[in-house]
Design a protein around this motif. Structure first.
Motif, short mmCIF file in Angstrom:
data_model
loop_
_atom_site.label_atom_id
_atom_site.label_comp_id
_atom_site.label_asym_id
_atom_site.label_seq_id
_atom_site.Cartn_x
_atom_site.Cartn_y
_atom_site.Cartn_z
N ALA A 144 -22.84 2.32 -9.59
CA ALA A 144 -21.84 1.32 -9.25
C ALA A 144 -20.43 1.71 -9.62
O ALA A 144 -19.74 1.02 -10.35
CB ALA A 144 -22.19 -0.02 -9.93
N GLU A 145 -20.01 2.85 -9.16
CA GLU A 145 -18.63 3.22 -9.41
C GLU A 145 -17.72 2.42 -8.50
O GLU A 145 -18.13 1.94 -7.46
CB GLU A 145 -18.44 4.71 -9.14
CG GLU A 145 -19.15 5.52 -10.19
CD GLU A 145 -18.42 6.80 -10.50
OE1 GLU A 145 -17.24 6.70 -10.89
OE2 GLU A 145 -19.00 7.87 -10.33
N PHE A 146 -16.49 2.31 -8.92
CA PHE A 146 -15.58 1.52 -8.12
C PHE A 146 -14.81 2.41 -7.16
O PHE A 146 -14.07 3.28 -7.59
CB PHE A 146 -14.59 0.79 -9.03
CG PHE A 146 -15.27 -0.23 -9.86
CD1 PHE A 146 -15.33 -1.53 -9.43
CD2 PHE A 146 -15.87 0.11 -11.06
CE1 PHE A 146 -15.98 -2.48 -10.17
CE2 PHE A 146 -16.52 -0.83 -11.81
CZ PHE A 146 -16.58 -2.13 -11.37
N HIS A 191 -2.09 -8.93 -9.66
CA HIS A 191 -3.22 -9.56 -10.34
C HIS A 191 -3.16 -9.29 -11.83
O HIS A 191 -3.44 -10.17 -12.65
CB HIS A 191 -4.51 -9.02 -9.74
CG HIS A 191 -5.73 -9.75 -10.20
ND1 HIS A 191 -6.57 -9.25 -11.15
CD2 HIS A 191 -6.22 -10.96 -9.85
CE1 HIS A 191 -7.54 -10.13 -11.35
NE2 HIS A 191 -7.35 -11.16 -10.58
N TYR A 213 -6.26 -19.07 -22.44
CA TYR A 213 -6.60 -18.61 -21.10
C TYR A 213 -8.04 -18.94 -20.75
O TYR A 213 -8.34 -19.39 -19.64
CB TYR A 213 -6.37 -17.09 -20.97
CG TYR A 213 -4.93 -16.72 -20.73
CD1 TYR A 213 -4.44 -16.61 -19.43
CD2 TYR A 213 -4.07 -16.48 -21.78
CE1 TYR A 213 -3.12 -16.26 -19.20
CE2 TYR A 213 -2.74 -16.14 -21.56
CZ TYR A 213 -2.28 -16.03 -20.27
OH TYR A 213 -0.97 -15.70 -20.04
N ALA A 214 -8.95 -18.70 -21.68
CA ALA A 214 -10.37 -18.94 -21.42
C ALA A 214 -10.63 -20.41 -21.11
O ALA A 214 -11.38 -20.74 -20.20
CB ALA A 214 -11.22 -18.47 -22.60
N ASP A 246 -9.45 -21.18 -17.68
CA ASP A 246 -10.23 -20.48 -16.68
C ASP A 246 -11.51 -21.24 -16.37
O ASP A 246 -11.81 -21.54 -15.23
CB ASP A 246 -10.60 -19.11 -17.27
CG ASP A 246 -10.49 -18.02 -16.25
OD1 ASP A 246 -10.19 -18.33 -15.10
OD2 ASP A 246 -10.70 -16.85 -16.61
N ASP A 247 -12.29 -21.52 -17.39
CA ASP A 247 -13.57 -22.19 -17.24
C ASP A 247 -13.96 -22.77 -18.60
O ASP A 247 -14.47 -22.06 -19.45
CB ASP A 247 -14.62 -21.18 -16.76
CG ASP A 247 -15.97 -21.84 -16.49
OD1 ASP A 247 -16.21 -22.95 -16.99
OD2 ASP A 247 -16.79 -21.22 -15.79
N GLY A 273 -5.40 -20.73 -16.44
CA GLY A 273 -5.97 -19.43 -16.77
C GLY A 273 -5.25 -18.20 -16.24
O GLY A 273 -5.66 -17.09 -16.53
N ARG A 274 -4.21 -18.40 -15.46
CA ARG A 274 -3.52 -17.24 -14.89
C ARG A 274 -2.02 -17.40 -14.97
O ARG A 274 -1.50 -18.49 -14.73
CB ARG A 274 -3.86 -17.07 -13.42
CG ARG A 274 -5.12 -16.36 -13.15
CD ARG A 274 -5.68 -16.90 -11.88
NE ARG A 274 -7.09 -17.20 -12.09
CZ ARG A 274 -8.06 -16.35 -11.81
NH1 ARG A 274 -7.76 -15.19 -11.30
NH2 ARG A 274 -9.30 -16.66 -12.03
N VAL A 302 -8.07 -11.08 -4.75
CA VAL A 302 -8.42 -9.77 -5.28
C VAL A 302 -9.80 -9.85 -5.93
O VAL A 302 -10.56 -8.90 -5.97
CB VAL A 302 -7.34 -9.28 -6.28
CG1 VAL A 302 -7.69 -9.62 -7.69
CG2 VAL A 302 -7.13 -7.79 -6.14
N ALA A 303 -10.13 -11.04 -6.43
CA ALA A 303 -11.40 -11.20 -7.10
C ALA A 303 -12.56 -11.27 -6.11
O ALA A 303 -13.67 -10.91 -6.42
CB ALA A 303 -11.37 -12.48 -7.93
#
Ligand SMILES: Nc1ncnc2c1ncn2[C@@H]1O[C@H](COP(=O)(O)OP(=O)(O)OP(=O)(O)O)[C@@H](O)[C@H]1O
Ligand SMILES: [Mg+2]
Lengths: 360, 260
Positions: free
Chosen positions: A20-22, A37, A235-236, A239-240, A306-307, A358-359
């Motif tokens: 699983a390389e990007f 991002h 941030y966390a 985020d959620d 979160g962003r 982007v996500a």
């Protein structure tokens, strides 16, 4: 293990191979999207620089001088400070509609405690700061413990605090001359120092202590958000919150600390407000709510939480300042400022949505 | 059995409004074993492990860790006691980096004044640790430990969550469907990791719907049905069809417990 074919055994041996390389998409647009991002303050920074250059070209030296540019800083100092508070709250996916009200009430308390009760000035200032912190904590308690939506909570406390402000101050303004004569410390943030002025103290760059405070505040908060565990938790939580709770974040404590800090920062803004307008006026600061949210949104901070980075909010405030002054020097109707700010807000939100892709 | 369970639940009850997610449920985990928990969707498996890990507080019942009664009200308390959990939802912050996520809630600070006064995070140390753990797991070659978790694939995210639990768990590791999103190869790695952790002497609770995996690694299988433990079976004495028949209610087991 009956009945299963050994299809998995083929992968048992090879351990070292890369999985699983990007394969990153290297087109320019994609790279730009990726850069945004990771560094969300990039857009407002570019917009700020471009607009300074643009107005500089259109207006020339009248705009592009140390004096004018530092004047912008002075004009945005209050919005900048309050936007820093607003940023913290919005990062947790909340919103604080009571920022303007807390700012005004704190300034009124600082003034009235000196002029009505004769308290020593430093003590009165401490009381004002304390009240700001307590009101912020109240917001935080209602949001984090009573689990009420931030919008509703602060809509309510906004009205309550503003009404208290008018009732308590009896709509009285404390005049600038009185403050100057009896309690100059209240106008502390109006003190200036100049760089490059002539013998008569004219021209050059002028920095008020309020501007310095705004810049230091943003630096300190940027550090806290990036470099400390508390900042990561902010941030966390934005985020959620459920995921944050499960992974060991004290969600309740983090939320309360954020709202409390927001209240405290607004109280400092109240002190700076006295410096800015000279007097203590219960009718001032009404536009800080919408201005701070505008700065935060233009600054690329996501209203979904979160962003974004706090530096972006400072850029956002500066962009508004640059447009206001630039358009005024151009002789344009003041409504054009609102027009362009409106456009910028929508563009900023569109960019935020694009960055999130982007996500996907 | 002569050995005392390392983790024991008695009479656990958890209600969500009218739904009884845990209905007087008992639970035993013995030292050094892999205990699989199987059951239908909605049987209450996740609720059971959440009650153990402090993510939900049971309405009734008691939990004992190494014979001592414990009452966790927060996941951090269970973690501090050495119980590490991979939740079904993974519990990660998508916008934060892999390293940030691995250390969420237990961040390392710089030594000296930078850490104690300025509370500065020790990023290099956390990143190094995170990279080591991911490499150990062999689940993926992460190019950048600072990339946001949301830029990872679902399986890679699961890998990070498993690595986090394996890295920090000292007494019990709980995995709620850790291979659900993983490919064949990655599932294999996780199973290897589970056996690896077991060889370190740490017992594991594994929730899974994958019967071949369950039958391959589990020492005992806790069959969960309608919010309670129906029976505990040993994989060598039963077929997968037996297990499925028990958990769906198609057949009633002869005994609640089996001796080896
Ligand atoms: N937070 C919640 N609020 C209300 N009901 C819930 C909540 N969490 C679980 N439940 C209910 O409790 C029951 C058990 O759910 P649980 O998630 O424990 O099942 P599960 O065995 O893990 O299922 P799955 O195999 O699908 O993961 C379900 O009926 C579910 O609807
Ligand atoms: Mg579940």
């Amino acid at each position: 293990m009956s009945g299963t074919d050994n299809f998995e055994s083929v992968v048992k041996e090879r351990r070292t191979e890369a999985v699983a390389e990007f394969h990153e998409d290297k087109t320019l647009i994609k790279r730009f999207q990726h850069a945004l991002h990771t560094t969300p303050a990039l857009v407002p920074m570019i917009v700020l620089i471009v607009s300074i250059i643009l107005f500089g070209l259109l207006i020339g030296n009248r705009f592009f001088s140390a004096g004018s540019l530092t004047l912008i800083l002075q004009q945005v100092q209050l919005v900048g400070i309050v936007a820093a508070a607003q940023t913290l709250v919005i990062l947790t996916a909340g919103i604080d509609l009571s920022v303007g009200a807390i700012t005004v009430l704190s300034s009124v308390i600082m003034g009235q405690f000196v002029f009505r009760y004769g308290l020593p000035v430093p003590l009165a200032i401490l009381c004002g700061l304390g009240v700001g912190g307590i009101l912020g904590s109240l917001n935080g308690w209602l949001v984090a413990v009573m689990k009420l939506p931030p919008f509703i909570v602060t809509l309510g406390t906004w009205q309550i605090i503003l009404a208290t402000n008018f009732l308590y101050s009896a709509n009285e303004t404390i005049r600038s001359q009185e403050i100057q004569a009896e309690a100059p410390l209240l106008q502390f943030f109006a003190n200036t120092f100049k760089i490059g002025a002539d013998e008569n103290g004219r021209g050059g760059a002028t920095f008020t202590y309020g501007v310095i405070f705004m810049i230091l505040l943003v630096i300190v908060l940027a550090y806290a958000l990036r470099q400390t565990a508390w900042g990561r938790h902010v941030y966390a939580v934005g985020d959620d919150p459920d995921a944050a709770q499960l992974s060991g974040v004290n969600v309740r404590g983090t939320l309360i600390s954020v709202y409390a800090l927001s209240g405290l920062i607004c109280a400092f803004a109240g002190w700076a407000l006295i410096g800015r307008i000279g007097s203590v006026s219960p009718t001032s600061g009404a536009e800080l709510n919408i201005q701070s949210i505008t700065a935060v949104v233009i600054g690329g901070i996501s209203l979904f939480g979160g962003r974004g980075s706090i530096v972006g909010a400072l850029f956002g405030a500066l962009i508004v300042g640059v447009f206001s002054l630039g358009l005024r020097l151009l002789g344009a109707d003041a409504q054009w400022t609102f027009f362009f700010i409106g456009v910028l807000i929508i563009v900023a939100v569109a960019v935020d949505q694009w960055i999130r892709k982007v996500a996907a | 059995m002569a050995v005392e369970p390392i983790l024991k639940g008695r009479g656990l009850v958890k209600r969500y409004g009218k739904v009884v997610a845990l209905d007087n449920c008992d639970f035993d985990l013995y030292p050094g074993e892999i205990l699989a928990v199987i059951g239908d969707n909605g049987a209450g498996k996740s609720t059971l492990i959440k009650a153990i890990s402090g993510a939900v507080v049971p309405d009734e019942g008691e939990i004992f860790l190494e014979g001592r009664k414990v009452q966790f009200t927060k996941p951090t308390e269970a973690r501090a006691a050495g119980i590490e959990t991979v939740y079904q939802t993974l519990a990660m912050s998508p916008a934060l980096s892999i390293a940030d996520n691995m250390f969420m809630g237990r961040e390392l600070r710089k030594p000296g004044v930078l850490g104690s006064v300025f509370r500065q995070l020790d990023r290099p140390r956390m990143e190094k640790f995170a990279r080591e753990k991911l490499t150990e797991l062999g689940l993926m070659t992460i190019q950048n430990i600072n990339q946001a978790v949301e830029t990872l694939s679902g399986g890679q995210r699961q890998g990070v969550a498993v690595a986090r639990a394996a890295a920090f768990g000292s007494k019990v590791i709980i995995l709620d469907e850790p291979t659900a999103a993983l490919g064949v190869k990655e599932s294999r790695r996780v199973l290897e990791l589970i056996l690896d952790v077991k060889s370190r002497g740490i017992p594991i609770i594994l929730i899974s719907h994958n019967m071949p995996h369950v039958f391959e690694v589990a020492d005992r299988i806790h069959v969960h049905r309608l919010g309670r433990r129906l029976c505990v079976i040993r994989p060598q004495n039963h077929t997968m069809s037996d297990a499925v028949a028990y958990m769906t209610g198609a057949r009633v087991p002869d005994t609640e417990f089996e001796t080896a």
